[in-house]
Write a protein that holds these residues in place. Structure first.
Motif, short mmCIF file in Angstrom:
data_model
loop_
_atom_site.label_atom_id
_atom_site.label_comp_id
_atom_site.label_asym_id
_atom_site.label_seq_id
_atom_site.Cartn_x
_atom_site.Cartn_y
_atom_site.Cartn_z
N THR A 264 0.78 -1.29 -0.18
CA THR A 264 -0.04 -0.19 -0.08
C THR A 264 1.02 1.29 -0.01
O THR A 264 2.09 1.34 0.79
CB THR A 264 -1.03 0.00 1.31
N ASP A 265 0.37 2.36 -0.71
CA ASP A 265 0.97 3.56 -0.38
C ASP A 265 0.38 4.27 0.60
O ASP A 265 -0.72 3.63 1.15
CB ASP A 265 1.03 4.26 -1.98
N PRO A 266 0.80 5.38 0.99
CA PRO A 266 0.27 6.09 2.09
C PRO A 266 -1.18 6.27 1.91
O PRO A 266 -2.11 6.30 2.89
CB PRO A 266 1.07 7.36 2.20
N GLU A 267 -1.85 6.60 0.90
CA GLU A 267 -3.20 6.98 0.35
C GLU A 267 -4.09 5.71 0.88
O GLU A 267 -5.14 5.93 1.20
CB GLU A 267 -3.50 7.75 -0.90
N GLU A 268 -3.47 4.75 0.19
CA GLU A 268 -4.33 3.57 0.11
C GLU A 268 -4.14 2.83 1.79
O GLU A 268 -5.27 2.40 2.12
CB GLU A 268 -3.29 2.33 -0.57
N ALA A 269 -3.16 3.48 2.31
CA ALA A 269 -3.13 2.78 4.20
C ALA A 269 -4.14 3.56 4.81
O ALA A 269 -4.86 2.91 5.53
CB ALA A 269 -1.76 3.00 4.42
N VAL A 270 -4.58 4.81 4.31
CA VAL A 270 -5.55 5.56 5.00
C VAL A 270 -7.08 5.01 4.64
O VAL A 270 -7.61 4.63 5.54
CB VAL A 270 -5.50 6.89 4.48
N GLN A 271 -7.22 4.54 3.54
CA GLN A 271 -8.24 3.99 3.09
C GLN A 271 -8.54 2.71 3.65
O GLN A 271 -9.60 2.11 4.10
CB GLN A 271 -8.43 3.64 1.51
N ALA A 272 -7.43 1.62 3.71
CA ALA A 272 -7.33 0.49 4.62
C ALA A 272 -7.69 0.79 5.85
O ALA A 272 -8.47 0.19 6.59
CB ALA A 272 -6.00 -0.15 4.59
N PHE A 273 -7.35 1.86 6.59
CA PHE A 273 -7.59 2.13 7.92
C PHE A 273 -9.36 2.31 8.19
O PHE A 273 -9.92 1.90 9.04
CB PHE A 273 -6.65 3.29 8.57
N LEU A 274 -9.69 3.02 7.06
CA LEU A 274 -11.08 3.40 6.99
C LEU A 274 -11.91 1.82 6.70
O LEU A 274 -13.09 1.79 7.53
CB LEU A 274 -11.45 4.21 5.90
N ASP A 275 -11.45 1.32 5.88
CA ASP A 275 -12.21 -0.09 5.74
C ASP A 275 -12.27 -0.90 6.97
O ASP A 275 -13.17 -1.82 7.17
CB ASP A 275 -11.45 -0.98 4.51
N LEU A 276 -10.91 -0.99 7.90
CA LEU A 276 -10.96 -1.74 9.00
C LEU A 276 -11.94 -1.25 9.99
O LEU A 276 -12.29 -2.26 11.01
CB LEU A 276 -9.72 -1.79 9.78
N GLY A 277 -12.31 -0.13 10.18
CA GLY A 277 -13.36 0.47 11.01
C GLY A 277 -12.33 0.68 12.60
O GLY A 277 -12.96 0.52 13.51
#
Length: 330
Positions: A264-277
């Motif tokens: 993941t790049d940093p932007e995708e990591a933020v989206q992953a964080f949101l997906d995880l809840g």
């Protein structure tokens, strides 16, 4: 999640140290084709996975703390970043290391650019280790050699033999969505979009993934290991609601055409964080080894920008320095 996945996620823990038979290959778990050996050789020869020399001026600016591991009782959950994907997690009275790499060098990579965040002599007695996959920056034989051979090892399917050949006696291999328990702490192995290889001819012979650690009372800690962005993060969030802290990789993403499927790049990591809840995120997999071509400080800069753009609470981003610690609930 599929119905089969849901059933496996809800199943009881597997026995510790269980001997199991695994398929010869896990290529069916890949979300992208495995990189060919000739491609890896070409990349290494052309040195396209190193940042430009002028970017290394940022190295002295990388954040480093004193590496003191917090005192922790049975009701305390804390994390200390030793660098890269190595964390000291204290949960349920246990001290757990994730992908421990205390070596100054690993094969095929320049020496680490920041010191190990926690001196080995400062570690509490280690009760367990979790391994995400067998790449050299996550599975480091010289570091593991320092541990007592009766340390509990939780590893991906197919990797147990590597540990048993090195005389570790308490090795538990898990498939995705399986779990095991040690002294009241549960270790759940969850999917990742990645791959495995230690030599030119053993691609995907062992599995890869992340871990969710929980003690039944305090917040859950999710350790992602290595992963590209994909549906696995939403699935993990559904299977393990209430994650208190997500340890997510933000570095080793350039050149993007080659690394997007697995990092993941940093932007995708933020989206992953949101997906995880999850309630909070701590970035990792940056500021330690020069594995790719982005400048050393760029991952954190881009993470801050993406976090702000998503209008997330600044207090939920635990951008710890190497050697930094936080106690969940503080």
């Amino acid at each position: 999640m599929t119905h089969q996945t849901e059933r496996r996620a809800l199943a009881g823990p597997r026995p510790l140290g269980e001997r199991r038979v695994w398929p010869r290959s896990f290529t069916d778990r890949l979300t992208e084709p495995l990189p060919a050996a000739r491609d890896l050789v070409r990349v290494a020869r052309e040195c396209v996975v190193r940042p430009p020399a002028d970017a290394l001026k940022d190295v002295p600016l990388l954040p480093v703390a004193d590496g003191a591991v917090p005192q922790a009782g049975p009701d305390t959950v804390s994390v200390t970043w030793a660098g890269h994907a190595s964390w000291v997690v204290r949960i349920g009275g246990l001290t757990v290391l994730t992908d421990p790499v205390w070596s100054r060098r690993i094969p095929g990579t320049p020496a680490r650019i920041t010191p190990v965040g926690v001196p080995w002599s400062a570690l509490p007695p280690v009760d367990a280790v979790v391994i995400s996959h067998n790449h050299y920056d996550h599975l480091d034989a010289p570091t593991l050699k320092r541990l007592p051979r009766d340390t509990a090892m939780f590893v991906p399917a197919g990797l147990g033999g590597w540990f048993r050949r090195r005389c570790f006696t308490r090795v538990t291999e898990l498939d995705w969505w399986e779990s095991a328990e040690l002294a009241g702490v549960r270790f759940d192995f969850v999917p990742a979009h990645h791959w495995s290889r230690r030599a030119l001819t053993d691609g995907c012979r062992t599995l890869w993934g992340g871990w969710v650690l929980s003690d039944g009372a305090g917040p859950r800690v999710y350790f992602a290991g290595d992963s590209g962005y994909g549906p696995c993060f939403r699935e993990i969030g559904r299977a393990h609601p209430g994650i208190g802290l997500a340890l997510l990789p933000i570095g080793a993403y350039a050149p993007r055409g080659m690394l997007k499927p697995v990092h993941t790049d940093p932007e995708e990591a933020v989206q992953a964080f949101l997906d995880l809840g999850a309630a909070a995120m701590a970035p990792m997999h940056w500021a330690t080894f020069l594995l790719s071509s982005e400048p050393p400080l760029e991952p954190l800069r881009r993470l801050h920008a993406a976090w702000t753009a998503a209008e997330l609470a600044r207090g939920a981003l635990w951008d710890l320095p190497v050697g930094g610690s936080r106690v969940l609930g503080d």
